[in-house]
Design a protein around this motif. Sequence first.
Motif, PDB file in Angstrom:
ATOM      1  N   HIS A  14     -10.230  -2.079   0.895  1.00  0.00           N
ATOM      2  CA  HIS A  14      -9.603  -3.171   0.147  1.00  0.00           C
ATOM      3  C   HIS A  14      -8.405  -2.689  -0.683  1.00  0.00           C
ATOM      4  N   LEU A  15      -8.197  -1.360  -0.755  1.00  0.00           N
ATOM      5  CA  LEU A  15      -7.049  -0.810  -1.464  1.00  0.00           C
ATOM      6  C   LEU A  15      -5.995  -0.242  -0.523  1.00  0.00           C
ATOM      7  N   ALA A  16      -6.130  -0.503   0.767  1.00  0.00           N
ATOM      8  CA  ALA A  16      -5.246   0.125   1.755  1.00  0.00           C
ATOM      9  C   ALA A  16      -3.899  -0.552   1.882  1.00  0.00           C
ATOM     10  N   GLY A  17      -3.739  -1.755   1.362  1.00  0.00           N
ATOM     11  CA  GLY A  17      -2.509  -2.499   1.577  1.00  0.00           C
ATOM     12  C   GLY A  17      -2.599  -3.340   2.838  1.00  0.00           C
ATOM     13  N   GLY A  18      -1.595  -4.169   3.053  1.00  0.00           N
ATOM     14  CA  GLY A  18      -1.669  -5.167   4.112  1.00  0.00           C
ATOM     15  C   GLY A  18      -1.701  -4.614   5.526  1.00  0.00           C
ATOM     16  N   SER A  67     -17.674  -4.780  -5.834  1.00  0.00           N
ATOM     17  CA  SER A  67     -17.719  -3.561  -5.041  1.00  0.00           C
ATOM     18  C   SER A  67     -18.154  -2.380  -5.900  1.00  0.00           C
ATOM     19  N   PRO A  68     -18.600  -1.295  -5.271  1.00  0.00           N
ATOM     20  CA  PRO A  68     -19.028  -0.121  -6.047  1.00  0.00           C
ATOM     21  C   PRO A  68     -17.947   0.417  -6.981  1.00  0.00           C
ATOM     22  N   ASP A  69     -16.666   0.286  -6.599  1.00  0.00           N
ATOM     23  CA  ASP A  69     -15.606   0.786  -7.480  1.00  0.00           C
ATOM     24  C   ASP A  69     -15.218  -0.227  -8.556  1.00  0.00           C
ATOM     25  N   GLY A  70     -15.801  -1.417  -8.506  1.00  0.00           N
ATOM     26  CA  GLY A  70     -15.539  -2.432  -9.517  1.00  0.00           C
ATOM     27  C   GLY A  70     -14.220  -3.156  -9.373  1.00  0.00           C
ATOM     28  N   VAL A 108     -12.435 -14.147  -2.705  1.00  0.00           N
ATOM     29  CA  VAL A 108     -12.569 -12.692  -2.718  1.00  0.00           C
ATOM     30  C   VAL A 108     -11.291 -12.129  -3.297  1.00  0.00           C
ATOM     31  N   THR A 109     -11.407 -11.328  -4.354  1.00  0.00           N
ATOM     32  CA  THR A 109     -10.232 -10.804  -5.033  1.00  0.00           C
ATOM     33  C   THR A 109     -10.340  -9.295  -5.218  1.00  0.00           C
ATOM     34  N   THR A 110      -9.184  -8.647  -5.210  1.00  0.00           N
ATOM     35  CA  THR A 110      -9.094  -7.232  -5.572  1.00  0.00           C
ATOM     36  C   THR A 110      -8.081  -7.129  -6.702  1.00  0.00           C
ATOM     37  N   VAL A 111      -8.501  -6.512  -7.802  1.00  0.00           N
ATOM     38  CA  VAL A 111      -7.669  -6.412  -8.994  1.00  0.00           C
ATOM     39  C   VAL A 111      -7.618  -4.965  -9.452  1.00  0.00           C
ATOM     40  N   LEU A 112      -6.407  -4.427  -9.588  1.00  0.00           N
ATOM     41  CA  LEU A 112      -6.202  -3.086 -10.103  1.00  0.00           C
ATOM     42  C   LEU A 112      -5.995  -3.144 -11.609  1.00  0.00           C
ATOM     43  N   PRO A 113      -6.073  -2.019 -12.302  1.00  0.00           N
ATOM     44  CA  PRO A 113      -5.831  -2.038 -13.752  1.00  0.00           C
ATOM     45  C   PRO A 113      -4.490  -2.653 -14.123  1.00  0.00           C
ATOM     46  N   GLN A 114      -3.486  -2.491 -13.251  1.00  0.00           N
ATOM     47  CA  GLN A 114      -2.166  -3.035 -13.540  1.00  0.00           C
ATOM     48  C   GLN A 114      -1.995  -4.490 -13.133  1.00  0.00           C
ATOM     49  N   GLY A 115      -2.989  -5.074 -12.473  1.00  0.00           N
ATOM     50  CA  GLY A 115      -2.894  -6.487 -12.132  1.00  0.00           C
ATOM     51  C   GLY A 115      -3.509  -6.805 -10.785  1.00  0.00           C
ATOM     52  N   PRO A 116      -3.515  -8.096 -10.391  1.00  0.00           N
ATOM     53  CA  PRO A 116      -4.106  -8.516  -9.113  1.00  0.00           C
ATOM     54  C   PRO A 116      -3.405  -7.868  -7.927  1.00  0.00           C
ATOM     55  N   GLY A 118      -2.396   6.626   0.081  1.00  0.00           N
ATOM     56  CA  GLY A 118      -2.878   6.137  -1.202  1.00  0.00           C
ATOM     57  C   GLY A 118      -2.973   4.632  -1.231  1.00  0.00           C
ATOM     58  N   GLY A 119      -2.367   3.958  -0.243  1.00  0.00           N
ATOM     59  CA  GLY A 119      -2.495   2.513  -0.132  1.00  0.00           C
ATOM     60  C   GLY A 119      -1.890   1.788  -1.317  1.00  0.00           C
ATOM     61  N   SER A 120      -2.177   0.501  -1.402  1.00  0.00           N
ATOM     62  CA  SER A 120      -1.681  -0.299  -2.516  1.00  0.00           C
ATOM     63  C   SER A 120      -2.352   0.094  -3.812  1.00  0.00           C
ATOM     64  N   GLY A 121      -3.443   0.819  -3.717  1.00  0.00           N
ATOM     65  CA  GLY A 121      -4.141   1.277  -4.907  1.00  0.00           C
ATOM     66  C   GLY A 121      -3.636   2.605  -5.405  1.00  0.00           C
ATOM     67  N   ARG A 122      -2.449   3.031  -4.926  1.00  0.00           N
ATOM     68  CA  ARG A 122      -1.930   4.319  -5.374  1.00  0.00           C
ATOM     69  C   ARG A 122      -1.844   4.326  -6.893  1.00  0.00           C
ATOM     70  N   GLY A 123      -2.151   5.454  -7.467  1.00  0.00           N
ATOM     71  CA  GLY A 123      -2.163   5.563  -8.918  1.00  0.00           C
ATOM     72  C   GLY A 123      -3.558   5.495  -9.499  1.00  0.00           C
ATOM     73  N   THR A 124      -4.551   5.164  -8.695  1.00  0.00           N
ATOM     74  CA  THR A 124      -5.926   5.173  -9.162  1.00  0.00           C
ATOM     75  C   THR A 124      -6.701   6.236  -8.404  1.00  0.00           C
TER      76      THR A 124
END
Length: 257
Positions: free
Chosen positions: A17-21, A136-139, A156-164, A200-206
């Motif tokens: 879910h953090l891999a990007g489109g 998810s396990p990573d929250g 179904v949503t995925t939200v990073l610390p910096q935003g949706p 690192g996908g769209s979740g890069r930085g985490t």
Amino acid sequence: MSPVPESVEVAFIAPRHLAGGGDPAWVTVPLHRACGWSYGQDPLMPRVILTSPDRKALLRLEPDPDGQWWTLHHAPEPDRPAWYASFGARTPVEIIAAFTDALTDPQAGTPTEADPHRPLTAADWRHAGGDKAMTSPDGLARAEHFVNSTTDCWFVTTVLPQGPLWEARFGTHTPPHLIAAFTAALADPTPVPRPTPAHGGSGRGTPLVIGTTQEMPVERVAFALEERVRALVSRRAIPANPCAPQQPPAASNGRSR
């Protein structure tokens, strides 16, 4: 002239879910080539519109800076009112493809007892805020089921610390087995491939993103989509085939990039 490389470096990203489109062709090409969905051409508009052979479903992929990029509308049927599903731009295409593959699967029928919660439970997602929401396990990803006297929908949503990051929406009357196919792909721990610039996908930085790189034969990477199309075409060998046209096709919708 530089020699053609025999291998290319590919990044494998998890959780997916953090891999990007990813590449939209993973969804659109099989729908057209394996399931006979039609498209038109309008090179002046940055969009793709695909219509199912029976003219009951329409998938639109259109850049929308303020909303969902993917939207599928399905017409009413004798046993089910009209419904829709939509996906944000950064929803991994592998997860969207699980939904469209289930929609076009001639062996799926219309199962009514599918439970979208089940794949999440099996993948150690935990309940949050009641029985109808799971994280998810990573929250970072959350699946919510909203039910009342007039509504039965999923978000179904995925939200990073910096935003949706992305959101998927399944409207009332969306067949449960299609949502279950989506949640099963969402919870699948198998990493998904991305070009190395996307490592690192769209979740890069985490630090929650696990990314590994691997040298892959160019031929294998280049023909992955072709192999996917062939696998879906093979499903059509059985007699009952929802992908086959049920009536003469109407004028195709426009499509362009």
